[in-house]
Design an enzyme around this catalytic site. Structure first.
Site, PDB file in Angstrom:
ATOM      1  N   ASN A 193       8.161  -3.827   3.494  1.00 48.17           N
ATOM      2  CA  ASN A 193       6.840  -3.649   3.910  1.00 48.17           C
ATOM      3  C   ASN A 193       6.596  -3.832   5.281  1.00 48.17           C
ATOM      4  O   ASN A 193       5.754  -2.862   5.951  1.00 48.17           O
ATOM      5  CB  ASN A 193       5.947  -4.538   3.057  1.00 48.17           C
ATOM      6  CG  ASN A 193       4.468  -4.065   3.181  1.00 48.17           C
ATOM      7  OD1 ASN A 193       4.234  -3.044   3.339  1.00 48.17           O
ATOM      8  ND2 ASN A 193       3.591  -5.125   3.002  1.00 48.17           N
ATOM      9  N   GLU A 198      14.122  14.206  -5.129  1.00 44.02           N
ATOM     10  CA  GLU A 198      13.931  14.869  -6.317  1.00 44.02           C
ATOM     11  C   GLU A 198      14.718  14.481  -7.645  1.00 44.02           C
ATOM     12  O   GLU A 198      14.636  14.262  -8.619  1.00 44.02           O
ATOM     13  CB  GLU A 198      13.763  16.226  -6.060  1.00 44.02           C
ATOM     14  CG  GLU A 198      12.657  16.902  -5.303  1.00 44.02           C
ATOM     15  CD  GLU A 198      12.344  18.182  -5.366  1.00 44.02           C
ATOM     16  OE1 GLU A 198      13.358  19.021  -5.649  1.00 44.02           O
ATOM     17  OE2 GLU A 198      11.203  18.635  -5.281  1.00 44.02           O
ATOM     18  N   HIS A 201       0.786  -1.118  -0.075  1.00 42.79           N
ATOM     19  CA  HIS A 201      -0.008  -0.070  -0.051  1.00 42.79           C
ATOM     20  C   HIS A 201       0.869   1.262  -0.061  1.00 42.79           C
ATOM     21  O   HIS A 201       1.931   1.411   0.958  1.00 42.79           O
ATOM     22  CB  HIS A 201      -0.801   0.009   1.239  1.00 42.79           C
ATOM     23  CG  HIS A 201      -2.082  -0.700   1.137  1.00 42.79           C
ATOM     24  ND1 HIS A 201      -2.209  -2.064   2.021  1.00 42.79           N
ATOM     25  CD2 HIS A 201      -3.316  -0.555   1.064  1.00 42.79           C
ATOM     26  CE1 HIS A 201      -3.524  -2.516   1.790  1.00 42.79           C
ATOM     27  NE2 HIS A 201      -4.308  -1.576   0.949  1.00 42.79           N
ATOM     28  N   PHE A 217       8.869  17.885  -6.133  1.00 37.04           N
ATOM     29  CA  PHE A 217       7.706  17.930  -5.137  1.00 37.04           C
ATOM     30  C   PHE A 217       7.354  19.263  -4.489  1.00 37.04           C
ATOM     31  O   PHE A 217       8.318  20.245  -4.460  1.00 37.04           O
ATOM     32  CB  PHE A 217       8.136  16.717  -3.947  1.00 37.04           C
ATOM     33  CG  PHE A 217       8.131  15.422  -4.618  1.00 37.04           C
ATOM     34  CD1 PHE A 217       7.275  14.595  -4.850  1.00 37.04           C
ATOM     35  CD2 PHE A 217       9.545  14.903  -4.921  1.00 37.04           C
ATOM     36  CE1 PHE A 217       7.294  13.464  -5.336  1.00 37.04           C
ATOM     37  CE2 PHE A 217       9.799  13.734  -5.619  1.00 37.04           C
ATOM     38  CZ  PHE A 217       8.475  12.823  -5.586  1.00 37.04           C
ATOM     39  N   GLN A 248      10.868  26.410  -0.665  1.00 33.52           N
ATOM     40  CA  GLN A 248      11.001  24.721  -0.999  1.00 33.52           C
ATOM     41  C   GLN A 248      12.821  24.706  -0.925  1.00 33.52           C
ATOM     42  O   GLN A 248      13.138  23.749  -0.368  1.00 33.52           O
ATOM     43  CB  GLN A 248      10.764  24.848  -2.338  1.00 33.52           C
ATOM     44  CG  GLN A 248       9.529  24.204  -2.890  1.00 33.52           C
ATOM     45  CD  GLN A 248       9.446  23.882  -4.166  1.00 33.52           C
ATOM     46  OE1 GLN A 248      10.096  22.870  -4.928  1.00 33.52           O
ATOM     47  NE2 GLN A 248       8.601  24.750  -4.948  1.00 33.52           N
TER      48      GLN A 248
END
Ligand code: MN
Ligand code: MN
Length: 304
Positions: A176, A274, A145, A281, A290
């Protein structure tokens, strides 16, 4: 004569009023049903008690409050916005480039985790392959997920929406159920216990010649997964972000042997993510801010 015609007029008026009431109730019921399903694409975000001060973004969803990430690998993409999250789907890799979601205490509730299989996403346009539950079967990879099931437990529809295959990346169980889960638990702690307002963006990082899984179509396996978390106070949005806003960024390798690792050792900067994804982003945040928040690691948050 005059009396009987005015009584006819009265009856006609009563009939018209009754008709209007019936039609009105039906329209209201239809609108209510439409809002209750709550998972069609491009649907607007909720207002009212769960609304944030800063949902003035052009997409009109709380999930793109930090701006839609921009860029990618040049593949055909589809921007999918539903009530529970927003994502950019990659038509070549058959996974999302990014999944963006707002998270706060009200997103946590009592709804049980959906039983059964993950669902092909009915909101993908026909030219996109709709990944099936079985595409992940016997591959050695978990259906990982991006928006966590536990983070959408306020309503049945919310939880079910996390089980569309567009919300998945192939993750080794080691990742996970290891540091990835621990960072998810930290997000739950911040949002649910500390009552923070979180803006979370996550996805995969891929080698140029990435391996794939899948039966009818190729699903790209990431070499690592990234996660960005902007931590604000309850009710705050993009306009409240400044040079001192805590931003957690992490890149975790999709490898075996991570089960006991802590998430903090995988902390990095947004700049690093990035650079490795080719995606920009936090695009709704002014450039100078940023620059400040994307180049540093946040150390100040503790589990207490
Ligand atoms: Mn997971
Ligand atoms: Mn940026």
């Amino acid at each position: 004569m005059a009396r009987s015609s005015s009584s006819r007029a009265l009856k006609r008026n009563i009939a018209l009023i009754l008709l209007a009431v019936v039609v009105g109730v039906q329209i209201f019921t239809m609108c209510k049903k439409k809002n209750d399903t709550g998972n069609s694409p491009q649907e607007q975000s909720q207002g009212g008690s769960t609304g944030n001060s800063g949902t003035a973004n052009k997409y009109n969803t709380r999930h793109l409050e930090m701006g839609a990430p921009s860029g990618g690998d040049g593949a055909p993409t589809f921007l999918l916005i539903r009530q529970q999250y927003a994502l950019q789907y990659n038509g070549t890799k058959n996974v999302p480039d990014w999944v963006s979601s707002n998270l706060h205490a009200e997103d946590f509730g009592d709804v049980e985790r959906k039983q059964g299989q993950f669902m092909p996403d009915p909101d993908l346009p026909p030219q996109f392959y709709r990944v099936k539950h079985q595409d992940y079967s016997n591959t050695g990879f978990d259906r990982g997920h991006m928006v966590r099931s536990e983070e959408r437990t306020a309503t049945r529809a919310d939880n079910d929406a996390t089980f569309y295959t567009t919300n998945l990346l192939p993750q080794l169980h080691s990742l996970n159920a290891g540091p990835w889960l621990r960072l998810e638990e930290f997000c739950q702690f911040l949002a649910n216990r500390r009552k923070k307002e979180l803006y979370i963006i996550c996805g995969g990082i891929f080698d140029k010649n990435y391996p794939t899984i899948g039966k009818r179509s190729n699903i790209a396996v990431p070499k690592a997964c990234y996660k960005i978390i902007v931590v604000l106070e309850r009710g705050q949005g993009a306009r409240d972000v400044n040079e001192n806003t805590p931003v957690i960024a992490a890149i975790m390798p999709n490898i075996e042997g991570l089960k006991d690792q802590q998430w903090r050792q995988f902390q990095t900067t947004v700049d690093d993510i990035e650079q490795q994804t080719g995606i920009d982003f936090l695009t709704a945040i002014p450039e100078n801010i940023q620059k400040a928040i994307e180049s540093r690691k946040t150390q100040s948050l503790s589990m207490r």
